[in-house]
Design an enzyme around this catalytic site. Sequence first.
Site, PDB file in Angstrom:
ATOM      1  CG  ASP A 184     -20.762 -36.243  36.152  1.00  0.00           C
ATOM      2  OD1 ASP A 184     -21.582 -35.918  37.389  1.00  0.00           O
ATOM      3  OD2 ASP A 184     -19.785 -36.906  36.093  1.00  0.00           O
ATOM      4  CG  HIS A 503     -25.558 -29.146  35.609  1.00  0.00           C
ATOM      5  ND1 HIS A 503     -25.264 -28.200  34.689  1.00  0.00           N
ATOM      6  CD2 HIS A 503     -24.425 -29.905  35.706  1.00  0.00           C
ATOM      7  CE1 HIS A 503     -24.407 -28.594  33.952  1.00  0.00           C
ATOM      8  NE2 HIS A 503     -23.880 -29.451  34.682  1.00  0.00           N
ATOM      9  CG  ASP A 528     -34.814 -23.934  38.978  1.00  0.00           C
ATOM     10  OD1 ASP A 528     -34.173 -24.893  38.764  1.00  0.00           O
ATOM     11  OD2 ASP A 528     -36.181 -23.954  38.855  1.00  0.00           O
ATOM     12  CD  GLU A 537     -23.607 -31.894  38.656  1.00  0.00           C
ATOM     13  OE1 GLU A 537     -22.566 -31.038  38.609  1.00  0.00           O
ATOM     14  OE2 GLU A 537     -23.150 -32.871  37.941  1.00  0.00           O
TER      15      GLU A 537
END
Length: 559
Positions: A184, A503, A528, A537
């Site tokens: 993120d 991610h 994966d 992530e």
Amino acid sequence: MRLTFLLTLLTLGLVAHAADKPLNLTPGAAIRVNSIGFLPTSTKQATALATAKTFRVLRIDSTGEQEVFSATASAPLQTATTDTRETLRTLDFSAVTEPGRYLIEVPDLGRSAPFTIGNDLWNVPFTTVTRAMYLWRCGTEVTGTHNGVTYHQHACHLADGWLDHVGGGHTRRASTGGWHDAGDYNKYVVNAGVTVGLMLKALEHFPNRISALNLGIPESANTTPDLLDEIRWELEWLFTMQLEDGRVYHKLSSPDFRFWGPAANDKDPRYLAPWGTNATAHFTAMMAAAARHFRAHDAAFADRCLKAAELSWACLLKHPQQIDPDQSAFQTGGYGAPDHSARLWAAAELWETTGDAAVLREFEIRASKVAFSENGPGWGDVNDLGLATYLRSGHTTKESDPRNPALVRRLTDDLIAHADRAVTTAASNSHSRPLGVERQDWSWGCNGNVAGQTLQLHLADRLHPDPRYRETALLALGHLFGRNYHGRSYVTGLGANPPQHPHDRRGEPAWPGYLVGGAWPDGRSWVDELGSYERNEIAINWNAALIYALAAFVEPAAK
Ligand code: 9MR
Ligand code: 9MR
Ligand code: ZN
């Protein structure tokens, strides 16, 4: 009746068949080896399924393949149910010491990933993983090429950030820059703490190995070590998170995790979150430590760091009770934790930088209540960073030592006990994973713990030198780069069959140099898959741990 009978027969047959088979119904990779490789003189081992009885090591070069070693595998060993639930054997080929490129072959099982024996084999992993921090920069254009693929990001998040949730109304405060946190794009002060802390520790513990390396970042031409310049990118953002009275905003974030796509396309408004004592303590620790590191390179910047640290330290003294930010406007990373360890770390760094006796007293009161951590430093527990600074303080001479001798003794003993346990845990684990099988060792981000735990090993090695500590730190790297259930590297762009679908909102092909979170609740559970944010992530704190772990084995650039 007849059908039931048939079904019963079938079921019995299946049961009998299953009992003959090894315990693992879906076996992981057949031969698992550190796919970066081995230093010429170090122990060299791989792990294979129980059917491996003998093996050969082949050297690969331009003339072809050539057997250089063969041996029998170890006796089979059952791994724990909390680990990978398999029967495995160890293949030892420590006798092979000649630099070169190799692979292992096991009759009926096939071949391992290729690997290198050499002295400088950790340099490329180190520069790649460190440059990955640069590729995470927010608020600027970044670009880099790896294995022939060019990655590029336009300047992003130039409107950071809005003050709506911190009493500023719908107005903005300039807070661009810093690194994205993970897959993120948000920016969290608490997670910056252990990240900057571990990167600075890499410079502190291995200056001769990494200070002169060219990381290929925009600042590489100047005379400051590249790693420090990279850290400065984050520090410059952190300054913007500090209020005039020393309080520090907890994070700068979008309201939720909705946005997917290149960072520059993310136009969701991003807001500052209220201040808290934990963020303030992390800020103090980072700035106080940075002041020391920058002193020789940029005195004015060092002064700025120290002033900021002292202001936030005073604020912490004014607020001795923990104050947590109201994060109800956000559904993004909370990074909530007790502030005790961050205050301890802040005291350690501020004392080390200033020599202030009152700060040392504050540290020692806190340190008297703690021990080294079970899993190495993490975003919620930075005691190890503070204890490491204290135990290797530059304020001690043969004639005078301002520290409490009983506390120094207890913490040193505790550290050695932790390091020794990592050594024995690795020795009894089929993949030589030092994090072990009994404790809380397969959890969200455990790959970062495997890397970060090497801090205790290298610290122990400095206080009570023992070659087993560095050997065990190498085993941690070996596990992350392929000697694991999946027989794969857990770092994008490096080693054998690395993650392809992390991610990461930037998408694919996977950006290079990132350690993925890892398997949990047991050693088989990593996948994966892009959607698996709990296992696949990437995050700055895990990469920083890997930067530290790799720095220990970088071959210094020739002067
Ligand atoms: O994508 C998010 C990731 O960056 C975070 O680490 C993770 C845990 O906080 O959350 C992810 O977002 C998920 C959200 O929590 C639940 N809905 C699915 C989101 C992933 O697309
Ligand atoms: O690393 C964090 C892990 O320890 C927590 O269990 C998890 C859930 O709260 O969150 C992880 O941190 C994520 C953060 O909340 C948002 N950015 C991505 C981080 C890595 O997944
Ligand atoms: Zn950004």
